[in-house]
Design a protein around this motif. Structure first.
Motif, mmCIF file in Angstrom:
data_model
loop_
_atom_site.group_PDB
_atom_site.id
_atom_site.type_symbol
_atom_site.label_atom_id
_atom_site.label_comp_id
_atom_site.label_asym_id
_atom_site.label_seq_id
_atom_site.Cartn_x
_atom_site.Cartn_y
_atom_site.Cartn_z
ATOM 1 N N MET A 133 0.826 -1.174 0.000
ATOM 2 C CA MET A 133 0.000 0.000 0.000
ATOM 3 C C MET A 133 0.880 1.249 0.000
ATOM 4 S SD MET A 133 -3.099 0.734 -0.099
ATOM 5 C CE MET A 133 -4.450 1.659 0.407
ATOM 6 N N LEU A 134 1.946 1.206 0.816
ATOM 7 C CA LEU A 134 2.853 2.335 0.888
ATOM 8 C C LEU A 134 3.556 2.555 -0.443
ATOM 9 C CD1 LEU A 134 4.102 4.493 2.700
ATOM 10 C CD2 LEU A 134 5.834 2.836 3.343
ATOM 11 N N LEU A 135 3.965 1.458 -1.083
ATOM 12 C CA LEU A 135 4.629 1.560 -2.384
ATOM 13 C C LEU A 135 3.685 2.151 -3.426
ATOM 14 C CD1 LEU A 135 7.170 0.928 -4.040
ATOM 15 C CD2 LEU A 135 6.195 -1.311 -4.485
ATOM 16 N N LEU A 136 2.436 1.740 -3.398
ATOM 17 C CA LEU A 136 1.445 2.264 -4.332
ATOM 18 C C LEU A 136 1.218 3.759 -4.103
ATOM 19 C CD1 LEU A 136 -0.538 1.535 -6.572
ATOM 20 C CD2 LEU A 136 -2.211 1.029 -4.816
ATOM 21 N N THR A 137 1.129 4.161 -2.845
ATOM 22 C CA THR A 137 0.943 5.573 -2.522
ATOM 23 C C THR A 137 2.148 6.396 -2.944
ATOM 24 O OG1 THR A 137 -0.429 4.953 -0.647
ATOM 25 C CG2 THR A 137 0.429 7.187 -0.654
ATOM 26 N N ALA A 138 3.351 5.887 -2.673
ATOM 27 C CA ALA A 138 4.569 6.608 -3.057
ATOM 28 C C ALA A 138 4.664 6.746 -4.572
ATOM 29 C CB ALA A 138 5.795 5.889 -2.506
ATOM 30 N N SER A 139 4.321 5.688 -5.288
ATOM 31 C CA SER A 139 4.356 5.730 -6.743
ATOM 32 C C SER A 139 3.351 6.756 -7.280
ATOM 33 C CB SER A 139 4.066 4.348 -7.310
ATOM 34 O OG SER A 139 4.052 4.376 -8.706
ATOM 35 N N PHE A 140 2.167 6.760 -6.692
ATOM 36 C CA PHE A 140 1.135 7.714 -7.098
ATOM 37 C C PHE A 140 1.605 9.148 -6.884
ATOM 38 C CE2 PHE A 140 -2.442 10.415 -5.836
ATOM 39 C CZ PHE A 140 -3.216 10.359 -6.981
ATOM 40 N N LEU A 141 2.164 9.407 -5.692
ATOM 41 C CA LEU A 141 2.642 10.754 -5.387
ATOM 42 C C LEU A 141 3.793 11.153 -6.300
ATOM 43 C CD1 LEU A 141 2.473 10.746 -1.492
ATOM 44 C CD2 LEU A 141 0.961 11.929 -3.082
ATOM 45 N N PHE A 142 4.701 10.222 -6.569
ATOM 46 C CA PHE A 142 5.845 10.535 -7.431
ATOM 47 C C PHE A 142 5.393 10.870 -8.845
ATOM 48 C CE2 PHE A 142 9.177 9.483 -10.422
ATOM 49 C CZ PHE A 142 10.254 10.192 -9.889
ATOM 50 N N GLU A 143 4.517 10.033 -9.394
ATOM 51 C CA GLU A 143 4.058 10.262 -10.772
ATOM 52 C C GLU A 143 3.331 11.589 -10.904
ATOM 53 O OE1 GLU A 143 4.507 8.653 -13.688
ATOM 54 O OE2 GLU A 143 5.930 7.398 -12.602
ATOM 55 N N ASN A 144 2.444 11.878 -9.966
ATOM 56 C CA ASN A 144 1.697 13.131 -10.058
ATOM 57 C C ASN A 144 2.575 14.336 -9.751
ATOM 58 O OD1 ASN A 144 -0.984 12.341 -10.867
ATOM 59 N ND2 ASN A 144 -0.986 11.186 -8.958
ATOM 60 N N GLY A 145 3.518 14.193 -8.823
ATOM 61 C CA GLY A 145 4.466 15.269 -8.554
ATOM 62 C C GLY A 145 5.370 15.515 -9.749
ATOM 63 N N ALA A 146 5.774 14.434 -10.418
ATOM 64 C CA ALA A 146 6.629 14.581 -11.604
ATOM 65 C C ALA A 146 5.879 15.296 -12.717
ATOM 66 C CB ALA A 146 7.100 13.207 -12.072
ATOM 67 N N LYS A 147 4.593 15.016 -12.859
ATOM 68 C CA LYS A 147 3.808 15.701 -13.894
ATOM 69 C C LYS A 147 3.692 17.192 -13.591
ATOM 70 C CE LYS A 147 1.111 11.687 -15.244
ATOM 71 N NZ LYS A 147 -0.185 11.031 -15.177
ATOM 72 N N LEU A 148 3.582 17.531 -12.285
ATOM 73 C CA LEU A 148 3.509 18.946 -11.923
ATOM 74 C C LEU A 148 4.832 19.660 -12.200
ATOM 75 C CD1 LEU A 148 1.557 18.832 -8.542
ATOM 76 C CD2 LEU A 148 0.784 19.824 -10.685
ATOM 77 N N LEU A 149 5.960 18.983 -11.912
ATOM 78 C CA LEU A 149 7.273 19.607 -12.084
ATOM 79 C C LEU A 149 7.790 19.513 -13.506
ATOM 80 C CD1 LEU A 149 9.006 18.371 -8.814
ATOM 81 C CD2 LEU A 149 8.100 20.656 -9.294
ATOM 82 N N GLU A 150 7.154 18.705 -14.332
ATOM 83 C CA GLU A 150 7.647 18.490 -15.691
ATOM 84 C C GLU A 150 7.697 19.783 -16.498
ATOM 85 O OE1 GLU A 150 5.769 16.160 -19.340
ATOM 86 O OE2 GLU A 150 6.248 14.846 -17.651
#
Length: 135
Positions: free
Chosen positions: A1-18
């Motif tokens: 669950m933690l890995l899924l949450t971290a992946s979700f946050l990373f992907e969406n954060g990366a899209k914001l910073l892209e």
């Protein structure tokens, strides 16, 4: 669950910073080694197949009533689970089972002599009762 949450946050954060940093400046996460080792799994396959075949055969024997004693035991165990399920909700039973998987081995290690003595005494008593019943 933690890995899924971290992946979700990373992907969406990366899209914001892209838009600000550019896509090539955002590193992709590494999740370590491959989760499965094919050689180790292939080594266990024959044992797993034997185990499954043996238990499926036992289950088929119980369902088709090859041995009355075993079938009646299975009915009794199923009835006990039914009664437990009526008293306690399923989630509570799963939680207690999970807890006991970690607690009972430690309790046994701490009180091994007393538990072994009690188990031997219980086996003697069961053998005594069975012999008096004529089994």
């Amino acid at each position: 669950m933690l890995l899924l949450t971290a992946s979700f946050l990373f992907e969406n954060g990366a899209k914001l910073l892209e838009g600000h940093l550019g896509k090539e400046n955002i590193p992709q996460p590494s999740f370590g080694l491959e989760p499965f080792n094919a050689d180790a799994i292939q080594a266990k396959v024959p044992q797993l197949v034997d185990f499954l075949n043996e238990n499926i055969t036992k289950l088929r024997d119980i369902v088709t009533c090859k041995d009355n004693k075993t079938t009646l035991r299975a009915i009794g165990v199923a009835f006990c689970f039914y009664l437990l399920g009526r008293i306690f909700p399923d989630l509570v039973l799963f939680y207690l089972l999970f807890l006991s998987a970690f607690i009972l081995p430690k309790v046994y290690e701490m009180n091994k002599e007393q538990i072994d003595a009690a188990a031997a005494q219980a086996q003697e008593r069961i053998a005594e009762v069975r012999s008096s019943c004529g089994h």
